[in-house]
Write a protein that holds these residues in place. Sequence first.
Motif, PDB file in Angstrom:
ATOM      1  N   LEU A  36     -18.824  23.847  15.757  1.00 39.79           N
ATOM      2  CA  LEU A  36     -17.627  23.013  15.812  1.00 39.79           C
ATOM      3  C   LEU A  36     -17.219  22.547  14.418  1.00 39.79           C
ATOM      4  N   ARG A  72     -14.114  21.393  23.808  1.00 39.89           N
ATOM      5  CA  ARG A  72     -14.594  21.808  22.478  1.00 39.89           C
ATOM      6  C   ARG A  72     -13.676  21.257  21.385  1.00 39.89           C
ATOM      7  N   GLN A  73     -12.368  21.404  21.579  1.00 38.50           N
ATOM      8  CA  GLN A  73     -11.404  20.881  20.601  1.00 38.50           C
ATOM      9  C   GLN A  73     -11.485  19.367  20.514  1.00 38.50           C
ATOM     10  N   SER A  82     -14.003  23.549   8.598  1.00 33.55           N
ATOM     11  CA  SER A  82     -13.820  24.367   9.783  1.00 33.55           C
ATOM     12  C   SER A  82     -15.112  25.123  10.056  1.00 33.55           C
ATOM     13  N   GLY A  89     -14.481  18.342  18.472  1.00 37.54           N
ATOM     14  CA  GLY A  89     -14.197  18.612  17.062  1.00 37.54           C
ATOM     15  C   GLY A  89     -13.262  17.568  16.462  1.00 37.54           C
ATOM     16  N   GLU A  90     -12.226  17.200  17.186  1.00 38.27           N
ATOM     17  CA  GLU A  90     -11.288  16.182  16.692  1.00 38.27           C
ATOM     18  C   GLU A  90     -11.973  14.835  16.534  1.00 38.27           C
ATOM     19  N   GLU A  92     -12.606  25.274  26.109  1.00 36.62           N
ATOM     20  CA  GLU A  92     -11.890  25.095  24.848  1.00 36.62           C
ATOM     21  C   GLU A  92     -11.281  23.698  24.693  1.00 36.62           C
TER      22      GLU A  92
END
Length: 168
Positions: A22, A145-146, A164, A149-150, A142
Amino acid sequence: MPGTWHRDRVGSALRGENPTVLRRLEAGFAAIGDVQFLPGYSVLLTDDPAVRRLSELPRGRRLAFLDGMDRLGEAVERACRRADPGFRRVNLEILGNAEGFLHAHVWPRYDWEPPERVRLPVWLYPRGMWTEERYALGARHEPLRQAIGEELDRLAGPGAAAASPGDG
């Protein structure tokens, strides 16, 4: 998720080839877990494949690894709380019994888990939960997952450059 990165999770992360990564953190890689029977399960991987135990890291790197574990745990908590009203808490573990390199598990726990499991370690879930295709990490994960990460980016603080997955 096919590929040879499974055999060398840390090396593949260092090469930017581990698809579960991530974000790059100070002393490791935040990665989403291969299995998602508890959605949001994540792992902090060391960035030194020779390190097997937390105690092998110099004190500064050890504290950075623990800070990364805390940050990943909070990111998972925030993302899972928003995604699922049944979110209950996060469990953090450094075990190292199956994989030889230093890593930490971040397990979200939910009110919807079976009553006989909800208060027990996730390792006591039936073996099939770890191998059934329906629990494998995939495209349907997804959004979560996003979100994780955020949250990792937010927790990095203002002005911090979030790397990244391919950065190493």
